[in-house]
Design a protein around this motif. Sequence first.
Motif, PDB file in Angstrom:
ATOM      1  N   THR A  41       0.835  -1.206   0.000  1.00 26.44           N
ATOM      2  CA  THR A  41       0.000   0.000   0.000  1.00 26.44           C
ATOM      3  C   THR A  41       0.865   1.249   0.000  1.00 26.44           C
ATOM      4  OG1 THR A  41      -1.786  -1.164   1.134  1.00 26.44           O
ATOM      5  CG2 THR A  41      -1.818   1.243   1.230  1.00 26.44           C
ATOM      6  N   ASP A  42       1.897   1.262   0.825  1.00 23.41           N
ATOM      7  CA  ASP A  42       2.801   2.422   0.866  1.00 23.41           C
ATOM      8  C   ASP A  42       3.473   2.637  -0.479  1.00 23.41           C
ATOM      9  OD1 ASP A  42       2.122   2.793   3.512  1.00 23.41           O
ATOM     10  OD2 ASP A  42       3.980   1.921   4.313  1.00 23.41           O
ATOM     11  N   GLN A  43       3.902   1.549  -1.115  1.00 23.06           N
ATOM     12  CA  GLN A  43       4.570   1.663  -2.411  1.00 23.06           C
ATOM     13  C   GLN A  43       3.598   2.174  -3.473  1.00 23.06           C
ATOM     14  OE1 GLN A  43       7.897   1.316  -2.799  1.00 23.06           O
ATOM     15  NE2 GLN A  43       7.417   2.228  -4.752  1.00 23.06           N
ATOM     16  N   LEU A  44       2.364   1.683  -3.462  1.00 26.21           N
ATOM     17  CA  LEU A  44       1.360   2.155  -4.425  1.00 26.21           C
ATOM     18  C   LEU A  44       1.080   3.644  -4.250  1.00 26.21           C
ATOM     19  CD1 LEU A  44      -1.183  -0.800  -4.396  1.00 26.21           C
ATOM     20  CD2 LEU A  44       0.310  -0.121  -6.291  1.00 26.21           C
ATOM     21  N   LYS A  45       1.008   4.080  -3.020  1.00 30.36           N
ATOM     22  CA  LYS A  45       0.760   5.504  -2.755  1.00 30.36           C
ATOM     23  C   LYS A  45       1.945   6.367  -3.182  1.00 30.36           C
ATOM     24  CE  LYS A  45      -2.469   4.921   1.071  1.00 30.36           C
ATOM     25  NZ  LYS A  45      -2.679   5.081   2.527  1.00 30.36           N
ATOM     26  N   ALA A  46       3.134   5.770  -3.238  1.00 33.58           N
ATOM     27  CA  ALA A  46       4.334   6.531  -3.605  1.00 33.58           C
ATOM     28  C   ALA A  46       4.468   6.716  -5.116  1.00 33.58           C
ATOM     29  CB  ALA A  46       5.580   5.824  -3.057  1.00 33.58           C
ATOM     30  N   PHE A  47       3.758   5.916  -5.910  1.00 36.78           N
ATOM     31  CA  PHE A  47       3.829   6.067  -7.363  1.00 36.78           C
ATOM     32  C   PHE A  47       3.212   7.396  -7.759  1.00 36.78           C
ATOM     33  CE2 PHE A  47       3.537   1.226  -8.331  1.00 36.78           C
ATOM     34  CZ  PHE A  47       4.883   1.082  -8.093  1.00 36.78           C
ATOM     35  N   PRO A  48       3.910   8.201  -8.525  1.00 42.30           N
ATOM     36  CA  PRO A  48       3.324   9.461  -8.982  1.00 42.30           C
ATOM     37  C   PRO A  48       2.159   9.195  -9.947  1.00 42.30           C
ATOM     38  CG  PRO A  48       5.694   9.397  -9.416  1.00 42.30           C
ATOM     39  CD  PRO A  48       5.285   8.048  -8.948  1.00 42.30           C
ATOM     40  N   ILE A  49       1.164  10.032  -9.909  1.00 42.85           N
ATOM     41  CA  ILE A  49       0.013   9.892 -10.800  1.00 42.85           C
ATOM     42  C   ILE A  49       0.463   9.931 -12.256  1.00 42.85           C
ATOM     43  CG2 ILE A  49      -2.108  11.017 -11.573  1.00 42.85           C
ATOM     44  CD1 ILE A  49      -2.610  11.797  -8.668  1.00 42.85           C
ATOM     45  N   SER A  50       1.489  10.697 -12.535  1.00 40.84           N
ATOM     46  CA  SER A  50       1.985  10.791 -13.914  1.00 40.84           C
ATOM     47  C   SER A  50       2.433   9.434 -14.443  1.00 40.84           C
ATOM     48  CB  SER A  50       3.134  11.795 -14.006  1.00 40.84           C
ATOM     49  OG  SER A  50       4.228  11.365 -13.220  1.00 40.84           O
ATOM     50  N   LYS A  51       2.940   8.558 -13.577  1.00 41.44           N
ATOM     51  CA  LYS A  51       3.353   7.225 -14.003  1.00 41.44           C
ATOM     52  C   LYS A  51       2.145   6.392 -14.438  1.00 41.44           C
ATOM     53  CE  LYS A  51       7.770   7.454 -13.492  1.00 41.44           C
ATOM     54  NZ  LYS A  51       8.653   7.419 -14.636  1.00 41.44           N
ATOM     55  N   PHE A  52       1.018   6.564 -13.756  1.00 45.27           N
ATOM     56  CA  PHE A  52      -0.197   5.851 -14.144  1.00 45.27           C
ATOM     57  C   PHE A  52      -0.721   6.379 -15.478  1.00 45.27           C
ATOM     58  CE2 PHE A  52      -0.112   4.907  -9.603  1.00 45.27           C
ATOM     59  CZ  PHE A  52      -0.377   3.547  -9.616  1.00 45.27           C
ATOM     60  N   HIS A  53      -0.619   7.675 -15.701  1.00 39.91           N
ATOM     61  CA  HIS A  53      -1.014   8.253 -16.987  1.00 39.91           C
ATOM     62  C   HIS A  53      -0.118   7.714 -18.109  1.00 39.91           C
ATOM     63  CE1 HIS A  53      -4.059  11.020 -15.551  1.00 39.91           C
ATOM     64  NE2 HIS A  53      -3.247  11.402 -14.588  1.00 39.91           N
TER      65      HIS A  53
END
Length: 97
Positions: A57-69
């Motif tokens: 969960t901590d790692q997922l929250k650390a991913f920048p939104i731009s990476k998901f885009h």
Amino acid sequence: MKDIVNRFLASKNIPVAPRPPYSPDLSPCDFFLFPKLKNHLKGHHFGTLENIQTAVTDQLKAFPISKFHQCYEEWKKRLQRCVASEGSYFEGDNVEL
């Protein structure tokens, strides 16, 4: 099981669109999410399920939104390559669009 479903749909005159076989190239979790999580979590012993859940969960929250885009844009390109190859196997960028 698949045959039973197909027979049922055919008996009800429900059209079925053909689907390509499963491809990890088309699954965002396989080409984006899981490798990134594994890189950050490998080599650690977490001890409990709760500790694993917290670390993920901590790692997922650390991913920048731009990476998901960016992942979404890459996924669209992969889908276009799949269509261009007419569902055949392709590797990397070896399909002309």
